[in-house]
Motif scaffolding. Structure first.
Motif, mmCIF file in Angstrom:
data_model
loop_
_atom_site.group_PDB
_atom_site.id
_atom_site.type_symbol
_atom_site.label_atom_id
_atom_site.label_comp_id
_atom_site.label_asym_id
_atom_site.label_seq_id
_atom_site.Cartn_x
_atom_site.Cartn_y
_atom_site.Cartn_z
ATOM 1 N N GLU A 1 10.647 8.313 -5.978
ATOM 2 C CA GLU A 1 11.200 8.177 -4.640
ATOM 3 C C GLU A 1 10.833 6.854 -3.984
ATOM 4 O O GLU A 1 11.256 6.600 -2.855
ATOM 5 C CB GLU A 1 10.699 9.330 -3.764
ATOM 6 N N CYS A 2 10.040 6.022 -4.654
ATOM 7 C CA CYS A 2 9.586 4.760 -4.076
ATOM 8 C C CYS A 2 10.540 3.640 -4.486
ATOM 9 O O CYS A 2 10.714 3.362 -5.683
ATOM 10 C CB CYS A 2 8.165 4.450 -4.536
ATOM 11 N N THR A 3 11.168 3.010 -3.510
ATOM 12 C CA THR A 3 12.117 1.916 -3.813
ATOM 13 C C THR A 3 11.413 0.658 -4.287
ATOM 14 O O THR A 3 12.040 -0.188 -4.924
ATOM 15 C CB THR A 3 12.947 1.607 -2.560
ATOM 16 N N LEU A 4 10.120 0.500 -3.981
ATOM 17 C CA LEU A 4 9.393 -0.685 -4.436
ATOM 18 C C LEU A 4 9.229 -0.712 -5.949
ATOM 19 O O LEU A 4 8.936 -1.768 -6.523
ATOM 20 C CB LEU A 4 8.016 -0.740 -3.765
ATOM 21 N N GLY B 1 -2.075 -9.912 -14.945
ATOM 22 C CA GLY B 1 -3.417 -9.384 -14.760
ATOM 23 C C GLY B 1 -3.820 -9.299 -13.304
ATOM 24 O O GLY B 1 -4.973 -9.566 -12.954
ATOM 25 N N ALA B 2 -2.886 -8.931 -12.429
ATOM 26 C CA ALA B 2 -3.144 -8.865 -10.989
ATOM 27 C C ALA B 2 -2.605 -7.548 -10.447
ATOM 28 O O ALA B 2 -1.624 -7.002 -10.961
ATOM 29 C CB ALA B 2 -2.485 -10.041 -10.265
ATOM 30 N N PRO B 3 -3.224 -7.016 -9.393
ATOM 31 C CA PRO B 3 -2.726 -5.764 -8.793
ATOM 32 C C PRO B 3 -1.427 -5.996 -8.038
ATOM 33 O O PRO B 3 -1.249 -7.018 -7.372
ATOM 34 C CB PRO B 3 -3.861 -5.344 -7.852
ATOM 35 N N VAL B 4 -0.518 -5.046 -8.156
ATOM 36 C CA VAL B 4 0.773 -5.127 -7.455
ATOM 37 C C VAL B 4 0.936 -4.014 -6.430
ATOM 38 O O VAL B 4 1.742 -4.150 -5.506
ATOM 39 C CB VAL B 4 1.934 -5.091 -8.471
ATOM 40 N N PHE B 5 0.196 -2.911 -6.570
ATOM 41 C CA PHE B 5 0.249 -1.813 -5.601
ATOM 42 C C PHE B 5 -1.152 -1.231 -5.454
ATOM 43 O O PHE B 5 -1.941 -1.218 -6.402
ATOM 44 C CB PHE B 5 1.215 -0.700 -6.041
ATOM 45 N N VAL C 1 0.856 -1.185 0.000
ATOM 46 C CA VAL C 1 0.000 0.000 0.000
ATOM 47 C C VAL C 1 0.893 1.236 0.000
ATOM 48 O O VAL C 1 1.793 1.371 0.836
ATOM 49 C CB VAL C 1 -0.944 0.008 1.211
ATOM 50 N N LEU C 2 0.645 2.140 -0.956
ATOM 51 C CA LEU C 2 1.410 3.380 -1.074
ATOM 52 C C LEU C 2 0.516 4.546 -0.687
ATOM 53 O O LEU C 2 -0.618 4.653 -1.160
ATOM 54 C CB LEU C 2 1.925 3.567 -2.506
#
Length: 643
Positions: free
Chosen positions: A582-585, A521-525, A78-79
């Motif tokens: 800025e997000c390392t993910l 086809g899947a959510p990653v964030f 979650v971001l």
């Protein structure tokens, strides 16, 4: 026999079968159907138990499904928004400059210019009677931008943002009599800012006005007036805009007065494009006979149907969609030779309800101009056009057609690049196109002639698909969200992320914002707004994905009590910023140079010989890869038992 039944359980109807007197004798006469001759009371209890087990199993299955759906959601990162900025009012539209340093907001009472580095408002243009609903921008360099706005009354305005000042150049459809004013439904501008087009409506008629803007003259006039004007000046009298052409919808073909095919060819040589149906040898009498024969054959269907009324037949198109096209292709049409690299040479458009994509040249000489604008190129299609998109280089034109069809036209070769059938039964309503050769698809020839295209399609039923198309008919369709069960899961925004490989931004009507992977086809964030805010508009969210600074801007409204919802003065909106750089993910999905592949497709080709040499060179460089693909295809064929 008394039977206690739990309240809420449906009691089955008694069967027509009545037990005979010798129930005890015939109890187990048929071992295959032991309950066939049971007493009536026993059969009722059996049916109640079966219904109870079935209902319990349904409840258990639903709970298990909910648990399965929640488990991956808890594992998805979650971001949260990195920054927040208060908005001056209800924001209806947001755009950015090419370098991502400025944001331009269209809202109630005017427009504002925001600096993305400090998130402060550097300049505003205000008018209490104006509410801007749409805004577009063209960057001219040296901190100068052209802004084109349309307000809720259909008035189009042209602004220039120069040296931290906003100047009103012209009101496009300004008239002294407000009753005679034309309504602007849409205003589009080319990326370079040299051309603009406005869709105008008046008294049931619709047409397209195409303008050319004297940018060089305007820049010189702004420099000379900069020393004399103060920062409070909001109007600048610059050179007038030039109306290039007025394009009307094509008329319904009527009976012709031409007598021979030679006259038709002579008319065609005068400039009327072949395929539009305007030049033919069908007389008015033949049209009438054909219409009479059709009505006689299908009389019973026409009488029982109220769809085909004369008024509806006479109705013309009510809107059009347009795209400005850069120079592309091996051949040079008249008007293209003197075109600069980044200046459009043509505008392509289609009217709603039409099957044809029409193209009009913008750089015609005075001798070629005519009182009536006629198309120079016609791209025919088998079905009605519903939506369209173009690549950044304008080489590829993608059309979403009726019947879940997608056609990709290649302007370099003048032929279809791919034809795709989308699964499901929902009509395609929106599409986004991204050209990116770094996609991890099966080995394909990745050069400027056969690049890989990524499409994101949204259907009217709320479904969303990701399509990867390559040369030679190689396509891959992934259903991100199939036909949703409820309206809350419908997709409202679907946009590819050019700086992140194989990721797509999705917004749903229930307010969920997420990033999906096109392969699986899947959510990653999942992107979360603060718990005190919700999306400003669930049906049409106000957002902007800025690729240079790699940021996402989302407009959100504060949750207010029901009694305060109707109070327009208490509009507390904020702009939330998600910074992906800025997000390392995101490191796993980053693209080193997002614009490289797009620039490769615009390779400078002076003539056909140079293009052929480049094509043969790429073929020679890829022979090893093609050889491996051929061996793999023969191996797959050998595994199939073809008789």
């Amino acid at each position: 026999m008394a039977v206690n039944v739990r309240r809420g359980l449906e009691i089955p109807e008694p069967s027509d079968y009545s037990s005979c007197e010798d129930d005890d004798v015939t109890y187990f006469t048929d071992l295959q159907r032991p309950d066939n001759n049971l007493p009536e009371s026993v059969r009722v209890i059996s049916k109640l138990l079966n219904n109870l087990v079935d209902s319990a199993w349904e409840v258990i299955s639903k709970q298990e499904k909910i648990k399965r759906d929640e488990e991956p959601a808890r594992q998805i990162p979650v971001l949260n928004a990195t920054k927040e900025m208060k908005l001056p009012g209800r924001t209806n539209s947001i755009v950015s400059s090419d370098d991502g340093l400025y944001l331009f907001l269209g809202h109630t009472h005017g427009l504002s210019v925001i600096s993305t580095s400090t998130l402060t408002c550097v300049r505003t243009w205000q008018d209490e009677r104006v509410e801007i609903t749409s805004i577009s921008c063209a960057s001219l360099g040296n901190a100068t931008h052209l802004l084109f706005t349309v307000d809720d009354m259909g008035i189009a305005r042209l602004f220039v943002h120069h040296m931290e000042n906003i100047h009103l150049i012209k009101v496009i459809n300004e008239t002294e009599d407000i009753n005679q004013r034309n309504i602007c439904a849409k205003f589009e501008v080319s990326r370079s800012g040299d051309f603009g087009a406005a869709v105008m409506t008046s008294s049931g008629s619709v047409w397209l006005d195409v303008y050319r803007f004297p940018l060089d003259v305007w820049l010189k006039e702004l420099e000379t007036k900069q020393a004399t004007q103060t920062q409070q000046t909001t109007e600048a009298k610059l050179s007038p805009v030039i109306l290039l052409m007025k394009i009307k919808p094509p008329e319904i073909p009527a009976g012709t007065s031409l007598k021979s095919p030679s006259e038709v060819l002579q008319k065609t040589e005068e400039g009327t494009i072949i395929g539009s149906g305007q030049n033919h040898l069908i007389s008015s009498r033949q049209w009438e006979n054909q219409d009479a024969a059709f009505k006689k054959m299908f009389m019973k269907y026409l009488c029982s149907s109220s769809v085909m009324t004369p008024q509806q037949k006479a109705e013309g198109p009510s809107n059009c969609t347009l795209h400005f096209l850069l120079r592309e292709g091996f051949h040079s049409m008249s008007g293209e030779a003197n075109a600069a690299r980044d200046i459009p040479i043509a505008v392509c458009l289609w009217w709603n309800g039409s099957h044809n994509l029409l193209q009009y040249l913008l750089l015609k000489t005075l001798k070629e101009k005519d009182s009536e604008s006629r198309p120079d190129v016609l791209w025919p299609n088998s079905q009605e056009i519903l939506c369209s998109a173009v690549s950044a280089s304008t080489r590829f034109v993608v059309l979403g057609l009726d019947g879940q069809l997608v056609t990709i036209w290649d302007r370099r070769f003048g032929c279809p690049y791919a034809n795709i059938v989308i699964p499901g039964d929902g009509a395609i309503c929106r599409m986004k196109l991204l050209l990116q050769s770094q996609l991890p698809v099966p080995p394909l020839f990745q050069g400027p002639f056969l690049p890989t295209l990524q499409l994101v399609l949204t259907c009217r039923n709320g479904a969303c698909y990701s399509v990867t198309a390559g040369g030679g008919g190689d396509t891959c369709t992934v259903a991100l969200i199939e036909r949703p069960a409820g309206p809350g899961s419908s997709v409202t925004v679907a946009e590819p992320m050019p700086f992140l490989k194989c990721l797509i931004l999705l917004m749903q009507r229930n307010g969920q914002v997420s990033i999906w992977e096109t392969e699986d086809g899947a959510p990653v964030f999942i992107l979360n707004l603060p718990p005190t805010h919700v999306l400003g508009s669930l049906r049409e969210p106000v957002c902007l994905l800025e690729p240079v600074q790699q940021k996402l801007y989302i407009s959100g409204d504060r949750k207010t009590p029901l009694v305060e919802v109707t109070d327009r003065n208490k509009d507390e909106s904020s702009l939330f910023i998600f910074s992906f750089s800025e997000c390392t993910l995101m490191d796993l999905y980053r693209v080193a140079s997002p614009a490289v592949s797009e620039k490769e497709t615009r390779a400078t080709l002076s003539d056909l010989e140079e293009a052929c040499n480049l094509y043969f060179k790429e073929r020679a460089d890829s022979w090893k890869e093609r050889k491996r693909n051929l061996a793999f295809q023969w191996e797959q064929l050998s595994k199939r038992d073809i008789k």
